[in-house]
Design a protein around this motif. Structure first.
Motif, short mmCIF file in Angstrom:
data_model
loop_
_atom_site.label_atom_id
_atom_site.label_comp_id
_atom_site.label_asym_id
_atom_site.label_seq_id
_atom_site.Cartn_x
_atom_site.Cartn_y
_atom_site.Cartn_z
N ALA A 41 -8.59 -35.24 4.05
CA ALA A 41 -9.54 -34.40 3.33
C ALA A 41 -10.94 -34.56 3.94
O ALA A 41 -11.35 -35.67 4.27
N SER A 42 -11.64 -33.45 4.06
CA SER A 42 -12.99 -33.49 4.63
C SER A 42 -13.96 -34.23 3.72
O SER A 42 -14.98 -34.75 4.18
N ASP A 43 -13.64 -34.33 2.42
CA ASP A 43 -14.50 -35.06 1.50
C ASP A 43 -13.98 -36.47 1.20
O ASP A 43 -14.43 -37.10 0.25
N ALA A 44 -13.08 -36.96 2.04
CA ALA A 44 -12.65 -38.36 1.92
C ALA A 44 -13.78 -39.26 2.41
O ALA A 44 -14.72 -38.79 3.07
N SER A 45 -13.70 -40.54 2.13
CA SER A 45 -14.76 -41.46 2.55
C SER A 45 -14.80 -41.54 4.08
O SER A 45 -13.80 -41.31 4.76
N GLU A 46 -15.97 -41.86 4.59
CA GLU A 46 -16.14 -41.99 6.04
C GLU A 46 -15.21 -43.06 6.60
O GLU A 46 -14.66 -42.91 7.69
N LYS A 49 -11.69 -41.57 6.88
CA LYS A 49 -11.62 -40.62 7.97
C LYS A 49 -11.60 -41.33 9.33
O LYS A 49 -10.80 -40.99 10.20
N THR A 68 -10.39 -29.63 2.04
CA THR A 68 -10.97 -30.51 1.03
C THR A 68 -9.84 -31.20 0.26
O THR A 68 -8.68 -30.79 0.35
N GLN A 69 -10.20 -32.21 -0.51
CA GLN A 69 -9.20 -32.91 -1.32
C GLN A 69 -8.55 -31.96 -2.31
O GLN A 69 -7.34 -32.00 -2.52
N SER A 70 -9.35 -31.09 -2.93
CA SER A 70 -8.79 -30.17 -3.92
C SER A 70 -7.82 -29.18 -3.28
O SER A 70 -6.80 -28.82 -3.89
N LYS A 81 -5.66 -37.52 -0.60
CA LYS A 81 -6.67 -37.26 0.43
C LYS A 81 -6.09 -37.34 1.83
O LYS A 81 -6.69 -36.85 2.77
#
Length: 100
Positions: A41-46, A49, A68-70, A81
């Motif tokens: 997911a692009s909104d996962a934690s750095e 990732k 995204t996660q959603s 994620k």
């Protein structure tokens, strides 16, 4: 990128049992060479990732962080994620849809 078709295919792969979900399970399967595509997911934690990108690069597994996660969670029906695709055919088609 044909995002909706890729997400629909991801749902189909989930129903077919060709996905591994969750960070640790996916990392373990990457190490074993059983993952053909890693989705994060692009909104996962750095940290998440970076960890998955490094593992995927080291084990020469394609990696994508454009959903995204959603979006990922909605496609597979579980809040996740990190997803690993364990079928070469699904992975190839997903890569084609993602890259256009």
């Amino acid at each position: 990128m044909n995002k909706q078709k890729a997400l629909n295919l991801l749902g189909l792969a989930m129903r077919a049992g060709k996905l591994i979900t969750g960070e640790e399970l996916t990392v373990n399967e990457i190490r074993r060479g059983r993952v053909y595509l890693t989705l994060v997911a692009s909104d996962a934690s750095e940290n998440t990732k970076k960890k998955l990108a490094d593992k995927s690069t080291f084990y020469q597994t394609p990696y994508h962080a454009g959903f995204t996660q959603s979006e990922l969670s909605g496609a597979i029906g579980k809040p996740r994620k990190v997803i690993g695709v364990t079928d070469a055919g699904f992975a190839k088609k997903l890569r084609t849809l993602i890259t256009g």
